[in-house]
Design a protein around this motif. Structure first.
Motif, PDB file in Angstrom:
ATOM      1  N   GLN A  66       0.959  -1.269  -0.073  1.00 26.09           N
ATOM      2  CA  GLN A  66       0.074  -0.079  -0.036  1.00 26.09           C
ATOM      3  C   GLN A  66       0.908   1.260  -0.074  1.00 26.09           C
ATOM      4  N   GLN A  67       2.101   1.326   0.810  1.00 25.81           N
ATOM      5  CA  GLN A  67       3.036   2.477   0.743  1.00 25.81           C
ATOM      6  C   GLN A  67       3.394   2.881  -0.726  1.00 25.81           C
ATOM      7  N   THR A  68       3.799   1.724  -1.433  1.00 24.56           N
ATOM      8  CA  THR A  68       4.060   1.812  -2.833  1.00 24.56           C
ATOM      9  C   THR A  68       3.135   2.496  -3.743  1.00 24.56           C
ATOM     10  N   ASP A  69       2.086   1.773  -3.690  1.00 25.54           N
ATOM     11  CA  ASP A  69       0.726   2.255  -4.324  1.00 25.54           C
ATOM     12  C   ASP A  69       0.473   3.831  -4.117  1.00 25.54           C
ATOM     13  N   ALA A  70       0.487   4.168  -2.805  1.00 23.16           N
ATOM     14  CA  ALA A  70       0.134   5.776  -2.847  1.00 23.16           C
ATOM     15  C   ALA A  70       1.210   6.499  -3.180  1.00 23.16           C
ATOM     16  N   ALA A  71       2.581   6.066  -2.959  1.00 30.15           N
ATOM     17  CA  ALA A  71       3.798   6.932  -3.634  1.00 30.15           C
ATOM     18  C   ALA A  71       3.643   6.979  -4.961  1.00 30.15           C
ATOM     19  N   PHE A  72       3.228   6.099  -5.729  1.00 28.95           N
ATOM     20  CA  PHE A  72       3.167   5.797  -7.192  1.00 28.95           C
ATOM     21  C   PHE A  72       2.009   6.450  -7.722  1.00 28.95           C
ATOM     22  N   GLY A  73       0.897   7.051  -6.987  1.00 29.94           N
ATOM     23  CA  GLY A  73      -0.281   7.333  -7.369  1.00 29.94           C
ATOM     24  C   GLY A  73      -1.322   6.189  -7.813  1.00 29.94           C
ATOM     25  N   VAL A  74      -1.286   5.227  -7.167  1.00 32.41           N
ATOM     26  CA  VAL A  74      -2.029   4.072  -7.738  1.00 32.41           C
ATOM     27  C   VAL A  74      -3.236   4.273  -6.548  1.00 32.41           C
ATOM     28  N   GLN A  75      -4.432   4.294  -7.041  1.00 30.46           N
ATOM     29  CA  GLN A  75      -5.464   4.457  -6.122  1.00 30.46           C
ATOM     30  C   GLN A  75      -6.148   3.135  -5.646  1.00 30.46           C
ATOM     31  N   PRO A  76      -6.661   3.118  -4.420  1.00 31.09           N
ATOM     32  CA  PRO A  76      -7.245   1.786  -3.900  1.00 31.09           C
ATOM     33  C   PRO A  76      -8.268   1.406  -4.886  1.00 31.09           C
ATOM     34  N   GLY A  77      -8.114   0.078  -5.223  1.00 27.75           N
ATOM     35  CA  GLY A  77      -9.266  -0.616  -5.971  1.00 27.75           C
ATOM     36  C   GLY A  77      -8.876  -0.532  -7.848  1.00 27.75           C
ATOM     37  N   GLU A  78      -7.827   0.141  -7.987  1.00 28.23           N
ATOM     38  CA  GLU A  78      -7.511  -0.104  -9.377  1.00 28.23           C
ATOM     39  C   GLU A  78      -6.216  -0.558  -9.669  1.00 28.23           C
ATOM     40  N   LEU A  79      -5.731  -1.326  -9.023  1.00 26.98           N
ATOM     41  CA  LEU A  79      -4.133  -2.028  -9.016  1.00 26.98           C
ATOM     42  C   LEU A  79      -4.546  -2.986 -10.287  1.00 26.98           C
ATOM     43  N   ARG A  80      -5.369  -3.916 -10.110  1.00 24.93           N
ATOM     44  CA  ARG A  80      -5.574  -5.016 -11.025  1.00 24.93           C
ATOM     45  C   ARG A  80      -5.816  -4.389 -12.497  1.00 24.93           C
ATOM     46  N   ALA A  81      -6.643  -3.302 -12.752  1.00 24.37           N
ATOM     47  CA  ALA A  81      -7.025  -2.917 -13.776  1.00 24.37           C
ATOM     48  C   ALA A  81      -6.054  -2.111 -14.642  1.00 24.37           C
ATOM     49  N   ARG A  82      -4.987  -1.247 -13.672  1.00 19.92           N
ATOM     50  CA  ARG A  82      -4.102  -0.442 -14.225  1.00 19.92           C
ATOM     51  C   ARG A  82      -2.915  -1.573 -14.554  1.00 19.92           C
ATOM     52  N   PHE A  83      -2.694  -2.898 -13.809  1.00 26.27           N
ATOM     53  CA  PHE A  83      -1.801  -3.728 -14.254  1.00 26.27           C
ATOM     54  C   PHE A  83      -2.009  -4.494 -15.541  1.00 26.27           C
ATOM     55  N   GLU A  84      -3.440  -4.733 -15.870  1.00 29.81           N
ATOM     56  CA  GLU A  84      -3.709  -5.142 -17.264  1.00 29.81           C
ATOM     57  C   GLU A  84      -3.492  -4.284 -18.424  1.00 29.81           C
TER      58      GLU A  84
END
Length: 328
Positions: A119-137
């Motif tokens: 979660q710390q890495t998500d926040a630092a790189f602007g990845v919002q909660p719930g969008e990780l999988r869609a962003r990755f694909e």
């Protein structure tokens, strides 16, 4: 029968030696990783995979830079990230970095891409909660397109549009360098099968047999796909468990924080998720795991828990001399 491909996996934890309390400088630690990869080629390993982490005591944040240093000192070793956190990276820059490594190494570059779950890495790189999988694909589909095609146009949700973009340099390997999907989930394994990508299971201190159903599902959807698995490994002709025990315990406390501050059952780890023993014992267990999960590529992680560089090099060389020839 073809022999299983074996890569040296380096994640680069920067922990003190539990036997001495000493901690090497970061610069020495990074240089030691390059040296270990060079030794791995001399020992007969097929490749090296160097992981990406941020804001932690894993100190490799730019694995492509270490792989470029390895490329300059090797000639046959496959050069892979292990992994690239693709949801947190611009796929255009990833395509350019991979192609540059591919050109410099004369066609030896690979990627293992994964979502990441910090979660710390998500926040630092602007990845919002719930969008990780869609962003990755989305990033993955764009990355593959950029590697395979010139003149790419793109309009997605998470990255600005592209119009007739050709990334440079172009990779040496055609149609593109190998890109593995790193995952232990059925959803990501299905995506890998759809895109005809090899599957790399996660690096954890859990028994890899828990991923058997995921592997079977992947192979049903992509019968020709390759499957890889990482294992923490230590091999010695005598006293292997006693020599490795303090380093494995140090690493387990760091890598699996949910274990808490209580005693670490190191013997249970060595009997399950990790592999430790004489060359014959290690070869037997790795072959059994390969058969159980239909594995054709194994990532061997030796350097953990403040282990002295000299001990790591000794282990790599012994593995190459007395384990590799016994793997099928």
């Amino acid at each position: 029968m073809a022999r299983m491909d074996v890569y040296l996996l380096i994640l680069g934890d920067h922990l003190p030696n539990p036997c001495t309390g000493q901690e090497v400088p970061q610069a020495d630690r990074l240089r030691a990783m390059v040296e270990q990869a060079v030794v791995a080629e001399e020992a007969g390993f097929a490749g090296v995979a160097i992981g990406e982490h941020h804001f932690t005591r894993y100190i490799v944040s730019a694995p492509e830079l270490l792989l470029a240093a390895v490329a300059a000192r090797t000639s046959t070793l496959r050069l892979s990230t292990g992994v690239t956190l693709l949801a947190h990276r611009d796929p255009v820059l990833v395509a350019e970095a991979l192609a540059t490594l591919d050109v410099l190494s004369d066609g030896r570059a690979e990627l293992i891409v994964a979502r990441g779950v910090d979660q710390q890495t998500d926040a630092a790189f602007g990845v919002q909660p719930g969008e990780l999988r869609a962003r990755f694909e989305e990033h993955l589909r764009l990355l593959l397109k950029l590697l395979e095609e010139p003149g790419v146009s793109w309009d997605g949700k998470f990255r600005g549009p592209l119009s007739e973009v050709t990334t440079t340099p172009r990779p040496v390997q055609t149609p593109r360098p190998t890109v593995w999907i790193g995952s232990g989930s059925a959803v990501s394994a299905d995506l890998g099968a759809e895109l005809e990508m090899p599957l790399m299971l996660p690096s954890t201190l859990r028994d890899p047999s828990i991923y058997r159903e995921v592997v079977e599902r992947y192979r049903e959807r992509f019968p020709g796909g390759r499957v890889g698995v990482p294992s923490h490994v230590f091999v010695a002709n005598e006293d292997a468990r006693e020599r490795w025990r303090p380093h494995l315990a140090e690493y387990a406390r760091f890598a699996d924080p949910w274990r808490g501050d209580g005693d670490i059952d190191v013997d249970a780890i060595m009997d399950g998720a990790a592999v430790c023993g004489t060359p014959d014992e290690v070869a037997r267990r790795l072959n059994a795991l390969a058969e159980h999960l239909s594995i054709d590529t194994h990532l061997v992680m030796v350097d953990i828990g403040g282990m002295p560089h000299e001990s790591v090099v000794e282990t790599i060389r012994l593995f190459g001399a007395e384990v590799l020839p016994k793997l099928v």
